[in-house]
Design a protein around this motif. Structure first.
Motif, PDB file in Angstrom:
ATOM      1  N   ASN A   2      36.909  73.744  27.254  1.00 33.50           N
ATOM      2  CA  ASN A   2      35.405  73.368  27.571  1.00 33.50           C
ATOM      3  C   ASN A   2      35.045  74.404  28.320  1.00 33.50           C
ATOM      4  OD1 ASN A   2      36.134  70.380  26.726  1.00 33.50           O
ATOM      5  ND2 ASN A   2      35.747  69.716  28.212  1.00 33.50           N
ATOM      6  N   ILE A   3      33.540  74.778  27.700  1.00 33.27           N
ATOM      7  CA  ILE A   3      32.078  75.268  28.116  1.00 33.27           C
ATOM      8  C   ILE A   3      31.450  74.557  29.068  1.00 33.27           C
ATOM      9  CG2 ILE A   3      30.357  76.386  27.833  1.00 33.27           C
ATOM     10  CD1 ILE A   3      31.654  76.882  25.258  1.00 33.27           C
ATOM     11  N   ARG A   4      31.735  75.495  30.475  1.00 41.58           N
ATOM     12  CA  ARG A   4      31.902  74.443  31.658  1.00 41.58           C
ATOM     13  C   ARG A   4      29.380  75.023  32.051  1.00 41.58           C
ATOM     14  NH1 ARG A   4      34.072  72.911  36.451  1.00 41.58           N
ATOM     15  NH2 ARG A   4      32.467  74.234  37.769  1.00 41.58           N
ATOM     16  N   CYS A   5      29.163  73.683  31.342  1.00 39.19           N
ATOM     17  CA  CYS A   5      27.346  74.441  31.653  1.00 39.19           C
ATOM     18  C   CYS A   5      26.502  73.645  32.675  1.00 39.19           C
ATOM     19  CB  CYS A   5      26.938  74.530  30.231  1.00 39.19           C
ATOM     20  SG  CYS A   5      27.326  72.438  29.863  1.00 39.19           S
ATOM     21  N   ILE A   6      25.203  74.300  33.349  1.00 34.56           N
ATOM     22  CA  ILE A   6      24.912  74.067  33.727  1.00 34.56           C
ATOM     23  C   ILE A   6      23.287  73.488  33.665  1.00 34.56           C
ATOM     24  CG2 ILE A   6      26.119  73.736  35.962  1.00 34.56           C
ATOM     25  CD1 ILE A   6      23.582  75.974  37.071  1.00 34.56           C
ATOM     26  N   ASN A  16      16.806  65.710  30.120  1.00 33.86           N
ATOM     27  CA  ASN A  16      16.877  64.407  29.530  1.00 33.86           C
ATOM     28  C   ASN A  16      17.154  64.801  28.157  1.00 33.86           C
ATOM     29  OD1 ASN A  16      17.193  62.577  31.570  1.00 33.86           O
ATOM     30  ND2 ASN A  16      14.818  61.910  31.397  1.00 33.86           N
ATOM     31  N   VAL A  17      16.860  65.452  27.280  1.00 36.01           N
ATOM     32  CA  VAL A  17      16.827  66.097  25.927  1.00 36.01           C
ATOM     33  C   VAL A  17      18.339  66.734  26.279  1.00 36.01           C
ATOM     34  CG1 VAL A  17      16.139  67.756  24.271  1.00 36.01           C
ATOM     35  CG2 VAL A  17      14.770  65.691  25.867  1.00 36.01           C
ATOM     36  N   LEU A  18      17.888  67.826  27.435  1.00 35.59           N
ATOM     37  CA  LEU A  18      19.497  68.649  27.036  1.00 35.59           C
ATOM     38  C   LEU A  18      20.433  67.627  27.392  1.00 35.59           C
ATOM     39  CD1 LEU A  18      17.829  71.551  29.215  1.00 35.59           C
ATOM     40  CD2 LEU A  18      18.966  71.588  26.611  1.00 35.59           C
ATOM     41  N   LYS A  19      20.758  66.695  28.408  1.00 39.88           N
ATOM     42  CA  LYS A  19      21.664  65.684  28.919  1.00 39.88           C
ATOM     43  C   LYS A  19      22.077  65.247  27.398  1.00 39.88           C
ATOM     44  CE  LYS A  19      20.168  64.856  32.465  1.00 39.88           C
ATOM     45  NZ  LYS A  19      19.906  63.425  33.582  1.00 39.88           N
ATOM     46  N   HIS A  23      26.021  65.927  25.440  1.00 40.34           N
ATOM     47  CA  HIS A  23      26.916  65.532  26.115  1.00 40.34           C
ATOM     48  C   HIS A  23      27.434  64.514  24.403  1.00 40.34           C
ATOM     49  CE1 HIS A  23      25.800  63.844  29.922  1.00 40.34           C
ATOM     50  NE2 HIS A  23      26.193  64.419  29.602  1.00 40.34           N
ATOM     51  N   LYS A  24      27.012  65.081  23.329  1.00 40.34           N
ATOM     52  CA  LYS A  24      27.623  64.987  21.708  1.00 40.34           C
ATOM     53  C   LYS A  24      28.387  66.447  21.062  1.00 40.34           C
ATOM     54  CE  LYS A  24      23.248  62.598  20.414  1.00 40.34           C
ATOM     55  NZ  LYS A  24      22.000  62.563  19.428  1.00 40.34           N
ATOM     56  N   ILE A  25      28.308  67.279  22.320  1.00 38.85           N
ATOM     57  CA  ILE A  25      28.944  68.245  21.316  1.00 38.85           C
ATOM     58  C   ILE A  25      30.574  68.285  22.879  1.00 38.85           C
ATOM     59  CG2 ILE A  25      29.587  70.998  21.787  1.00 38.85           C
ATOM     60  CD1 ILE A  25      27.243  69.704  20.567  1.00 38.85           C
ATOM     61  N   ASP A  26      31.888  68.077  22.296  1.00 38.42           N
ATOM     62  CA  ASP A  26      33.058  67.726  22.900  1.00 38.42           C
ATOM     63  C   ASP A  26      33.534  69.045  23.590  1.00 38.42           C
ATOM     64  OD1 ASP A  26      33.670  69.470  20.740  1.00 38.42           O
ATOM     65  OD2 ASP A  26      34.974  67.929  20.132  1.00 38.42           O
ATOM     66  N   TYR A  27      32.910  70.092  22.970  1.00 36.51           N
ATOM     67  CA  TYR A  27      33.592  71.082  23.923  1.00 36.51           C
ATOM     68  C   TYR A  27      32.688  71.936  25.195  1.00 36.51           C
ATOM     69  CZ  TYR A  27      30.553  73.803  20.313  1.00 36.51           C
ATOM     70  OH  TYR A  27      29.209  74.068  20.106  1.00 36.51           O
ATOM     71  N   LEU A  28      31.211  70.842  25.091  1.00 37.33           N
ATOM     72  CA  LEU A  28      30.105  70.923  26.735  1.00 37.33           C
ATOM     73  C   LEU A  28      30.975  70.462  27.617  1.00 37.33           C
ATOM     74  CD1 LEU A  28      27.551  71.847  24.672  1.00 37.33           C
ATOM     75  CD2 LEU A  28      28.429  73.270  25.701  1.00 37.33           C
ATOM     76  N   GLU A  29      31.020  71.097  28.725  1.00 38.39           N
ATOM     77  CA  GLU A  29      30.989  69.994  29.660  1.00 38.39           C
ATOM     78  C   GLU A  29      30.331  70.448  30.726  1.00 38.39           C
ATOM     79  OE1 GLU A  29      34.057  69.620  33.475  1.00 38.39           O
ATOM     80  OE2 GLU A  29      34.838  71.145  32.023  1.00 38.39           O
ATOM     81  N   LEU A  30      29.126  69.229  31.148  1.00 37.64           N
ATOM     82  CA  LEU A  30      28.178  69.202  31.898  1.00 37.64           C
ATOM     83  C   LEU A  30      28.707  69.055  33.254  1.00 37.64           C
ATOM     84  CD1 LEU A  30      25.455  69.604  32.121  1.00 37.64           C
ATOM     85  CD2 LEU A  30      24.761  67.225  31.992  1.00 37.64           C
ATOM     86  N   VAL A  31      28.469  70.118  33.928  1.00 37.52           N
ATOM     87  CA  VAL A  31      29.024  70.135  35.959  1.00 37.52           C
ATOM     88  C   VAL A  31      27.351  69.810  36.256  1.00 37.52           C
ATOM     89  CG1 VAL A  31      30.895  70.698  34.764  1.00 37.52           C
ATOM     90  CG2 VAL A  31      28.487  72.751  35.158  1.00 37.52           C
ATOM     91  N   GLN A  32      26.168  70.103  36.187  1.00 38.15           N
ATOM     92  CA  GLN A  32      25.181  69.809  37.492  1.00 38.15           C
ATOM     93  C   GLN A  32      24.302  70.107  36.841  1.00 38.15           C
ATOM     94  OE1 GLN A  32      25.861  69.574  40.247  1.00 38.15           O
ATOM     95  NE2 GLN A  32      23.655  70.018  41.828  1.00 38.15           N
ATOM     96  N   VAL A  33      23.166  69.845  36.901  1.00 36.82           N
ATOM     97  CA  VAL A  33      21.882  69.545  36.631  1.00 36.82           C
ATOM     98  C   VAL A  33      20.983  70.014  37.797  1.00 36.82           C
ATOM     99  CG1 VAL A  33      19.671  67.945  35.756  1.00 36.82           C
ATOM    100  CG2 VAL A  33      21.805  67.885  34.906  1.00 36.82           C
TER     101      VAL A  33
END
Length: 223
Positions: A2-6, A16-19, A23-33
């Motif tokens: 996974n690619i950890r991203c903020i 909201n658009v970015l979130k 969430h539609k990309i399985d290798y992206l992990e959103l860790v903070q906004v």
């Protein structure tokens, strides 16, 4: 992997658009906004990330100045409503630049560049098989076969069986090299000898090309 991203953006609608896209990309992990660059700086004091989605035009500290201030910055995709900032964004070695409002297709194109850069760095994987941990160079993998809840990793003259789904295994391998050609098979395209009818021939093994995957794989192979 996974690619950890903020997300660093002061506009809730853009967040909201970015979130939604992340969430539609399985290798992206959103860790903070984060709502500002200063908030992101505070977060980075005790956390590491792989990718910023970074707005340029923000109060107090611009995205560009924030990124320049970091000693070891991660990869960055700049986001902004102002095209005039594009050149400055690329001057700090941005992976890409998204002009708001951007489509999901354009977003995928940008994050795929990050994925490709990460994939290029992967040269081995760790696999548990027969109660042992094996380090396998990815260049040594010929193809991978699904066996129920397990997978069979085929090497030149041997194989390893491990408890993992084919889908999970695929996410840990470079997509530019490993291609799914059937619901039960992933192949190393660099090991492909030739295609004959509905079969891919690798190391004298005949691997079926599923109807769902065949055209895309052959188009990629021809390219």
């Amino acid at each position: 992997m996974n690619i950890r991203c903020i997300i660093i953006d002061d506009e809730p609608s853009s967040q909201n658009v970015l979130k939604s896209f992340v969430h539609k990309i399985d290798y992206l992990e959103l860790v903070q906004v984060c709502n500002s660059a200063l908030e992101a700086l505070e977060y980075l004091k005790s956390n590491t990330v792989d990718l910023f989605f970074l707005d340029i035009n923000m109060p107090q500290l611009s995205g560009i100045d924030f990124y320049k201030s970091l000693k070891n910055p991660p990869k960055v995709i700049f986001t902004t409503a102002y095209s005039a900032y594009a050149l400055e964004g690329f001057e700090v070695d941005a992976t890409d630049y998204l002009l708001k409002p951007f489509s999901f297709h354009r977003f995928v194109k940008a994050v795929s560049k990050v994925k490709d850069l990460n994939d290029a760095k992967i040269d081995y994987i760790i696999v548990k098989s027969d109660k042992k941990l094996h380090q396998i160079k990815i260049e040594k993998i010929y193809f991978i076969e699904a066996l129920g809840d397990y997978i069979k990793i085929h090497l030149k003259n041997t194989f390893l069986v491990t408890y993992k789904s084919l889908k999970m295994m695929h996410t840990s391998l470079p997509k530019s090299i490993f291609k799914q050609v059937h619901k039960s098979f992933i192949i190393n395209k660099n090991k492909l000898q030739y295609i004959e009818g509905n079969m891919a021939i690798i190391n004298s093994n005949k691997i079926p090309l599923g109807q769902k995957y065949k055209k895309e794989f052959i188009d990629h192979f021809n390219a």
